[in-house]
Each structure stands twice: as structure tokens, then as C-alpha cells.
Design a protein around this motif. Structure first.
Motif, PDB file in Angstrom:
ATOM      1  N   PHE A  51       0.843  -1.196   0.000  1.00 12.92           N
ATOM      2  CA  PHE A  51       0.000   0.000   0.000  1.00 12.92           C
ATOM      3  C   PHE A  51       0.877   1.245   0.000  1.00 12.92           C
ATOM      4  CE2 PHE A  51      -2.155   3.568   1.853  1.00 12.92           C
ATOM      5  CZ  PHE A  51      -3.418   3.529   1.271  1.00 12.92           C
ATOM      6  N   GLU A  52       0.530   2.208  -0.875  1.00 12.70           N
ATOM      7  CA  GLU A  52       1.186   3.512  -0.843  1.00 12.70           C
ATOM      8  C   GLU A  52       0.189   4.575  -1.272  1.00 12.70           C
ATOM      9  OE1 GLU A  52       5.216   5.954  -1.868  1.00 12.70           O
ATOM     10  OE2 GLU A  52       5.150   3.782  -2.029  1.00 12.70           O
ATOM     11  N   MET A  53       0.164   5.673  -0.518  1.00 18.73           N
ATOM     12  CA  MET A  53      -0.662   6.812  -0.913  1.00 18.73           C
ATOM     13  C   MET A  53       0.251   7.944  -1.341  1.00 18.73           C
ATOM     14  SD  MET A  53      -2.115   8.799   2.448  1.00 18.73           S
ATOM     15  CE  MET A  53      -3.416   7.623   2.714  1.00 18.73           C
ATOM     16  N   TYR A  54      -0.288   8.815  -2.175  1.00 18.43           N
ATOM     17  CA  TYR A  54       0.478   9.964  -2.640  1.00 18.43           C
ATOM     18  C   TYR A  54      -0.470  11.035  -3.123  1.00 18.43           C
ATOM     19  CZ  TYR A  54       0.165   6.444  -6.364  1.00 18.43           C
ATOM     20  OH  TYR A  54      -0.260   5.433  -7.195  1.00 18.43           O
ATOM     21  N   GLY A  55       0.079  12.244  -3.289  1.00 18.02           N
ATOM     22  CA  GLY A  55      -0.729  13.370  -3.733  1.00 18.02           C
ATOM     23  C   GLY A  55      -1.193  13.212  -5.163  1.00 18.02           C
ATOM     24  N   LYS A  56      -2.200  14.000  -5.529  1.00 23.21           N
ATOM     25  CA  LYS A  56      -2.841  13.816  -6.832  1.00 23.21           C
ATOM     26  C   LYS A  56      -1.892  14.093  -7.989  1.00 23.21           C
ATOM     27  CE  LYS A  56      -4.750  18.369  -7.900  1.00 23.21           C
ATOM     28  NZ  LYS A  56      -5.959  19.104  -8.323  1.00 23.21           N
ATOM     29  N   GLU A  57      -0.759  14.793  -7.733  1.00 26.69           N
ATOM     30  CA  GLU A  57       0.183  15.046  -8.820  1.00 26.69           C
ATOM     31  C   GLU A  57       0.815  13.751  -9.320  1.00 26.69           C
ATOM     32  OE1 GLU A  57       2.893  15.603  -5.155  1.00 26.69           O
ATOM     33  OE2 GLU A  57       0.773  15.598  -5.676  1.00 26.69           O
ATOM     34  N   HIS A  58       0.747  12.691  -8.504  1.00 28.21           N
ATOM     35  CA  HIS A  58       1.265  11.390  -8.913  1.00 28.21           C
ATOM     36  C   HIS A  58       0.214  10.536  -9.618  1.00 28.21           C
ATOM     37  CE1 HIS A  58       5.245  11.399  -6.989  1.00 28.21           C
ATOM     38  NE2 HIS A  58       4.672  12.096  -6.017  1.00 28.21           N
ATOM     39  N   ALA A  59      -1.047  10.909  -9.508  1.00 26.17           N
ATOM     40  CA  ALA A  59      -2.128  10.043  -9.992  1.00 26.17           C
ATOM     41  C   ALA A  59      -1.998   9.736 -11.480  1.00 26.17           C
ATOM     42  CB  ALA A  59      -3.483  10.679  -9.687  1.00 26.17           C
ATOM     43  N   THR A  60      -1.549  10.723 -12.261  1.00 21.18           N
ATOM     44  CA  THR A  60      -1.421  10.498 -13.703  1.00 21.18           C
ATOM     45  C   THR A  60      -0.299   9.518 -14.042  1.00 21.18           C
ATOM     46  OG1 THR A  60      -0.008  12.465 -13.852  1.00 21.18           O
ATOM     47  CG2 THR A  60      -2.356  12.757 -14.316  1.00 21.18           C
ATOM     48  N   ASN A  61       0.618   9.303 -13.102  1.00 25.31           N
ATOM     49  CA  ASN A  61       1.736   8.382 -13.330  1.00 25.31           C
ATOM     50  C   ASN A  61       1.485   6.989 -12.764  1.00 25.31           C
ATOM     51  OD1 ASN A  61       3.362  10.469 -14.494  1.00 25.31           O
ATOM     52  ND2 ASN A  61       3.815  11.205 -12.427  1.00 25.31           N
ATOM     53  N   GLU A  62       0.324   6.793 -12.171  1.00 29.28           N
ATOM     54  CA  GLU A  62       0.022   5.532 -11.501  1.00 29.28           C
ATOM     55  C   GLU A  62       0.211   4.321 -12.418  1.00 29.28           C
ATOM     56  OE1 GLU A  62      -3.997   4.744  -9.656  1.00 29.28           O
ATOM     57  OE2 GLU A  62      -3.077   6.014  -8.104  1.00 29.28           O
ATOM     58  N   LYS A  63      -0.291   4.441 -13.656  1.00 32.12           N
ATOM     59  CA  LYS A  63      -0.181   3.328 -14.608  1.00 32.12           C
ATOM     60  C   LYS A  63       1.275   3.040 -14.957  1.00 32.12           C
ATOM     61  CE  LYS A  63      -4.762   3.907 -16.688  1.00 32.12           C
ATOM     62  NZ  LYS A  63      -5.523   4.212 -17.932  1.00 32.12           N
ATOM     63  N   ILE A  64       2.090   4.093 -14.992  1.00 30.86           N
ATOM     64  CA  ILE A  64       3.524   3.906 -15.272  1.00 30.86           C
ATOM     65  C   ILE A  64       4.191   3.160 -14.125  1.00 30.86           C
ATOM     66  CG2 ILE A  64       5.723   5.096 -15.602  1.00 30.86           C
ATOM     67  CD1 ILE A  64       4.182   7.326 -17.006  1.00 30.86           C
ATOM     68  N   TYR A  65       3.936   3.629 -12.897  1.00 29.52           N
ATOM     69  CA  TYR A  65       4.519   2.956 -11.732  1.00 29.52           C
ATOM     70  C   TYR A  65       4.130   1.473 -11.717  1.00 29.52           C
ATOM     71  CZ  TYR A  65       4.625   7.838  -9.953  1.00 29.52           C
ATOM     72  OH  TYR A  65       4.805   9.185  -9.791  1.00 29.52           O
ATOM     73  N   ASP A  66       2.840   1.222 -11.956  1.00 22.59           N
ATOM     74  CA  ASP A  66       2.349  -0.154 -11.920  1.00 22.59           C
ATOM     75  C   ASP A  66       3.013  -1.004 -13.001  1.00 22.59           C
ATOM     76  OD1 ASP A  66       0.709   0.532  -9.861  1.00 22.59           O
ATOM     77  OD2 ASP A  66      -1.167   0.431 -10.981  1.00 22.59           O
ATOM     78  N   ALA A  67       3.121  -0.437 -14.209  1.00 19.58           N
ATOM     79  CA  ALA A  67       3.717  -1.185 -15.320  1.00 19.58           C
ATOM     80  C   ALA A  67       5.179  -1.512 -15.043  1.00 19.58           C
ATOM     81  CB  ALA A  67       3.575  -0.395 -16.618  1.00 19.58           C
ATOM     82  N   ILE A  68       5.907  -0.573 -14.450  1.00 21.87           N
ATOM     83  CA  ILE A  68       7.309  -0.820 -14.088  1.00 21.87           C
ATOM     84  C   ILE A  68       7.388  -1.992 -13.120  1.00 21.87           C
ATOM     85  CG2 ILE A  68       9.315   0.121 -12.864  1.00 21.87           C
ATOM     86  CD1 ILE A  68       9.029   1.453 -15.524  1.00 21.87           C
ATOM     87  N   CYS A  69       6.555  -1.949 -12.089  1.00 20.42           N
ATOM     88  CA  CYS A  69       6.555  -2.995 -11.065  1.00 20.42           C
ATOM     89  C   CYS A  69       6.230  -4.358 -11.687  1.00 20.42           C
ATOM     90  CB  CYS A  69       5.554  -2.636  -9.970  1.00 20.42           C
ATOM     91  SG  CYS A  69       5.603  -3.701  -8.517  1.00 20.42           S
ATOM     92  N   ARG A  70       5.222  -4.406 -12.549  1.00 18.71           N
ATOM     93  CA  ARG A  70       4.831  -5.677 -13.175  1.00 18.71           C
ATOM     94  C   ARG A  70       5.932  -6.197 -14.095  1.00 18.71           C
ATOM     95  NH1 ARG A  70      -0.322  -2.995 -13.891  1.00 18.71           N
ATOM     96  NH2 ARG A  70      -1.829  -3.808 -12.367  1.00 18.71           N
ATOM     97  N   THR A  71       6.564  -5.301 -14.853  1.00 17.76           N
ATOM     98  CA  THR A  71       7.635  -5.712 -15.765  1.00 17.76           C
ATOM     99  C   THR A  71       8.797  -6.322 -14.991  1.00 17.76           C
ATOM    100  OG1 THR A  71       7.010  -3.991 -17.351  1.00 17.76           O
ATOM    101  CG2 THR A  71       9.240  -4.878 -17.542  1.00 17.76           C
ATOM    102  N   LEU A  72       8.972  -5.862 -13.752  1.00 11.80           N
ATOM    103  CA  LEU A  72      10.034  -6.409 -12.901  1.00 11.80           C
ATOM    104  C   LEU A  72       9.569  -7.657 -12.157  1.00 11.80           C
ATOM    105  CD1 LEU A  72      11.498  -3.044 -11.560  1.00 11.80           C
ATOM    106  CD2 LEU A  72      12.495  -4.576 -13.281  1.00 11.80           C
TER     107      LEU A  72
END
Length: 549
Positions: free
Chosen positions: A249-270
Motif C-alpha cells: 500500500f502507498e498513498m500519494y498526492g494527486k500530482e502522482h495520480a497520472t503516473n500511476e499506470k507507469i509505476y504499476d507497469a514498471i513494477c509488473r515488468t520487474l
């Protein structure tokens, strides 16, 4: 399952809603690592601000809510990206010229402008930990510098080298064409200068785990991705860190929300599962601008605690995390009073009501009893009317209402009295502006003063008011110690003197007698401040002896 757990499983409080979502993550089997991992991130490019604290507080509330509904152990990591290069010198620190010489160096390699710690990054990390320790958070602190150098990140970094092309495809889709030409997920740390380099890669060897690049002078270097020789760009770093630690679990400010899919894709690729997310709205300063570590706008934790309790700050942070909130000094009195309202309500609530009450989450279910016999807003008005210089003056008023209360028996009340005097001196006193009454207001204030001295006149006013509004109730018992009786006098004066709407009468009282545009329920104020004292205040106002703006 206990009544508490039953109530929590149906609670609409946002910490329980997020905790239930997280529990579904492991509905088939518990985590192999043996615990559920919560993480919060901190970029120590500037002094920690109150938003950083709020992120840890809110994450902790969800963590504690999870512990109510599940027996799976939990951990919280506070991760500081202190290997990040200093892109600009913060505007709110000393020795800026000296700092400017170290641009692009990792924050833990930049000298501490305050001269108290090994580096600027170490200084800011220490400040963050002090703030978090003040509130008793249970957490493990992770430094990116140590994480990269110690080898804890090596396995994922080697996997990043192996999966370099796949990771680059994810990132390049999100970049402008110009940026694509020079972008790399890896940022080398220059072997000689120590600066974080934003340079393209000439070659990435996924087998050896090495990168080759030219530095800014055109010299070619080959470095291993392990051992602290490189760091990841911030977006890949998010996802890679999740993969390395097994973050749930991680929370963050809305400025990160648009990058959520990128973060997730990086994690899955690894090869790992992304965590649950929670995106919160940002805090704004008094001008409606986003608060910032580098500019130091808004209000700091230390500043809030100068004027109110830690619990009132926690209450403010709990409220509507998905709504942008103005975070400045004038929100403090309301937060204090609403917090104590919820404390008083908690005593009479059942389990279902309690798990939806903010104070349950502020105190992790171990909720104290409020000892505030007078509201904070009322204390401020008493301080204003008496121009209080110390809390002893306010205790004189408090004891009219609660004769047996003392600083020892009511420590929260005592602290609030001290906070109220500070708040009055710093924020209310400089802005107090009295005005002269209009003819209508003068006549009404004269009658109010007379009614506070003459019971027969007071009852006559109330009777005249009753006739005006068609009220056939019997007249009240005369009791100048009863705020309801006093309030009925104030109300009657306004009606008899034709104030329409009636709030114009109360506004006049506040502006003429207290030098403010709004104030307390005036009957309660009179009961605390004193009938004789209020009469004297009215006489001063009518004689022009209060400062008139």
C-alpha cells in the motif's frame, strides 16, 4: 468476530474502506513475506512540510484500521529519496550561495546549510524523523543512499538492466519526442564529481549489469548498476522500489495520480505485483497555492503546535483527504473545537458510531475524554475582550463556568488556554478593528446594557419580543448566571430594535464590542466574561473608549 470488527467491516470511514480493499489482496493466502507492507515516500529536497506528515498520518490510520479487521502483521516504511540530485537551491534555507556550488549532487552529498548534520539530506531526514517521532508513529526509516549502496536494491537493479528495453518502452510513451532522445531510466553518479547525470546510455549490458555512457565532457564511462553507482529516474524508481520491497500500500498526492499506470507497469515488468494506491488532494496556502517544501509556504508542523494540540492537527488531516484543503492559521480554531466535539460524541456512541468517528482513528481506538469545559473559539473571544497577556486571565473566566477546574485536573484545558493567548497575540490582536455603532446599534446596545443590570427591564424586553413573534410561552426565570437566559436577552434586544435579518445585530455586537466580524454565541460569552464586565465593555464602546478603526 468482535463487535468492533463487525462494525469496522461495514464502516464508511475512509480508513476502513481502504483497509477492506487491502484485505481483499490477500483473501486467498497471506503474504509470503509474513506481513503487509505500507510505504510512504519523502523527497528531502527541502525542509519537511506538513503535507509530508499528513501522508504518514493517513497511511498509519489505514494501517491501524487494517489491524482491526485482520490478524496479518503489518509494517510501515518511510522511504527518503535522498540520493536525488539537488536541482535548485530551496528559497527558505541559509547559505544559498554555498549550496549553489553543489547543484545536481545527491542531497546526501550536499553540505548542510544549517551546519548541524553530515549533509543537507541528512538534516532534512532528521527533521522528518523528529516530526514523526513527536506523534509516536511506528515506522522503519529507509534512506535511498543506503538502499542503493548496501546491496538491498541490487537484485532489482540487475533486473532493470536485464529488462531495460521493456522498461524504456513504458517510459518513452509518456515523454515528448525531444525528451525521448536523451532519456534513460538509469542516472549515473559521476565517479569523479559525484553529480547525478542526466545523459543517454550508449549501451546497457543486461547480462553483466553494466551501463556505458558519455559524461557531459564527452568522456566515456562504464559502470555497474549495483553498489550505488547509479540511481533510477523517479518514475521508474517508484515502481522498482515497490518490486524490491514488496510494498502492498502507498498513498500519494494527486500530482502522482497520472503516473500511476507507469509505476504499476514498471513494477509488473520487474515481475512483482503493484500495491494498492490512494491518491489524496493537495494542501493549499492562504492564497490558494499548493504548499511546497522549497518555498516554505503554508504552515509548518511546529507552527501548528504553537497554537494547538497534536490531536487537532491529526483531526484536520483526517477530514476529507480527497478534497483540497486550505492549510493556514485561520483553520486552527475550528479544528480544535470540532475535535473536542467528536470526543464528547464518542462517549455515547455504539461500536458502529465509534468506528465512524474521526477520534477513533486519531487515537487508534484508545480515545480519551475531553476536558475542554470552554471551547477554543470562546477562549479566543475572551482573550480578545480582555486583551489577555497570559493564560491566568483566561482561567479567571474559565473558573466562573467550572469552579473546580484546575490546570492539574484539566491539562488539555490549560494547554488550550495558553495556545489561545498565543493565537490572540499573533493573529487576532494585530487585526482587531473596532467601529463606532450606528444610531440603531447604539440604542440597542444601551438597552442591552440596561437589561443586563435590570431584571424587570430584561423581562419586559423579552415580553415585547414574544409579542412581536407571536410567542405565548411564559417568561423565563431570571438567572444572570444562565447563558440561555442571557441569550434570550440578547435575542430580544435585536428583535425589539428591528434588526432584519437578526444576524446584523450579532455582527454589530462583534464589530463594535470585540473588533471582529464574527464571534461566539453571545449569551455564553456574557456568562463566561461576566455580566458586570460585559456592561463595562458596552459602556466603553458607547463612550468611544475602544480603538475605532
Amino acid at each position: 468476530m468482535s463487535d468492533l470488527r463487525d462494525a469496522a467491516m461495514s464502516s464508511k470511514a475512509w480508513p476502513f474502506e481502504e483497509a477492506r480493499r487491502l484485505l481483499k489482496r490477500y483473501e486467498k493466502a497471506p503474504p509470503e513475506k509474513g506481513y503487509v507492507l505500507f510505504e510512504t515516500g519523502y523527497g528531502p529536497s527541502g525542509l519537511p512540510h506538513i503535507g509530508t506528515f499528513g501522508e504518514v498520518l493517513r497511511t498509519t490510520m489505514i494501517r491501524r484500521a487494517f489491524e482491526v479487521i485482520s490478524d496479518i502483521p503489518t509494517k510501515l516504511i518511510c522511504f527518503s529519496d535522498d540520493l536525488d540530485g539537488m536541482r535548485k537551491v530551496p528559497g527558505n534555507v541559509p547559505n544559498q550561495e554555498e549550496l549553489a556550488k553543489h547543484l545536481q549532487k545527491p542531497l546526501t552529498s550536499v553540505p548542510d546549510p544549517f551546519g548541524t548534520h553530515e549533509s543537507f539530506g541528512h538534516h532534512n531526514n532528521a527533521m522528518l524523523r523528529r516530526f514523526l517521532d513527536t506523534f509516536g508513529f511506528e515506522y522503519e526509516f529507509y534512506s535511498a543512499r543506503e538502499f542503493y549502496r548496501s546491496g538491498q536494491f541490487d537484485e532489482i537493479l540487475l533486473r532493470c538492466a536485464e529488462k531495460y528495453d521493456d522498461l524504456m518502452k513504458i517510459m518513452l510513451k509518456s515523454l515528448r519526442e525531444e525528451r525521448q532522445q536523451s532519456y534513460s531510466i538509469f542516472l549515473p553518479l559521476h565517479p569523479e564529481t559525484g553529480r547525478v547525470l542526466y545523459v543517454p546510455m550508449k549501451h546497457v549490458d543486461g547480462v553483466k549489469g553494466e551501463i556505458t555512457f558519455d559524461d557531459e565532457d564527452g568522456r566515456e564511462w562504464t559502470l555497474p548498476v549495483t553498489g550505488g553507482n547509479v540511481k533510477l529516474q523517479w518514475k521508474p524508481d517508484f515502481g522498482a522500489r515497490w518490486a524490491a520491497l514488496g510494498v502492498d500500500f502507498e498513498m500519494y498526492g494527486k500530482e502522482h495520480a497520472t503516473n500511476e499506470k507507469i509505476y504499476d507497469a514498471i513494477c509488473r515488468t520487474l515481475g512483482e505485483r503493484p500495491p494498492n494506491h490512494f491518491s489524496y488532494e493537495l494542501f493549499l496556502d492562504d492564497k490558494g497555492q499548493k504548499i511546497s517544501k522549497s518555498s516554505g509556504n503554508g504552515i509548518s508542523i511546529d507552527e501548528w503546535l504553537t497554537y494547538a494540540s497534536t490531536e487537532s492537527l491529526s483531526y484536520f488531516m483526517y477530514q476529507k483527504p480527497k478534497t483540497a484543503k486550505r492549510l493556514f492559521f485561520d483553520v486552527i480554531p475550528r479544528a480544535v473545537d470540532e475535535y473536542h466535539q467528536q470526543l464528547r460524541a464518542y462517549e455515547g456512541q455504539d461500536a458502529a458510531g465509534r468506528v465512524n468517528n474521526p477520534v477513533f482513528h486519531i487515537h487508534n481506538g484508545d480515545v480519551p475524554v475531553s476536558d475542554m469545559v470552554v471551547t477554543f473559539s470562546m477562549l479566543l473571544n475572551l482573550a480578545s475582550a480582555s486583551s489577555a497577556e497570559d493564560k491566568a486571565v483566561l482561567w479567571g473566566f474559565i473558573n466562573k463556568y467550572a469552579p473546580d477546574a484546575t490546570a492539574e485536573t484539566h491539562p488539555g484545558m490549560d494547554a488550550a488556554a495558553e495556545h489561545a493567548v498565543r493565537y490572540f497575540q499573533d493573529f487576532v490582536k494585530p487585526t482587531k478593528t473596532f467601529r463606532a455603532p450606528t444610531d440603531q446599534e447604539r440604542a440597542a446596545l444601551e438597552d442591552l446594557g440596561k437589561a443586563l443590570k435590570d431584571a424587570e427591564f430584561a423581562l419586559d424586553l423579552i415580553a415585547r419580543k414574544n409579542a412581536l413573534v407571536g410567542n405565548e410561552d411564559p417568561l423565563p426565570e431570571v438567572d444572570y448566571g444562565d447563558e440561555e437566559f442571557l441569550q434570550s436577552i440578547v435575542f430580544a434586544v435585536g428583535k425589539v430594535h428591528g434588526f432584519e435579518p437578526l444576524r446584523d445585530w450579532f455582527t454589530a455586537i462583534y464589530e463594535v464590542l470585540l473588533g471582529a466580524s464574527q464571534g461566539p454565541r453571545f449569551g455564553g460569552f456574557v456568562a463566561l466574561y461576566g455580566v458586570a464586565e460585559t456592561c463595562a465593555l458596552i459602556e466603553k464602546a458607547l463612550a468611544g473608549e475602544l480603538s475605532v478603526g
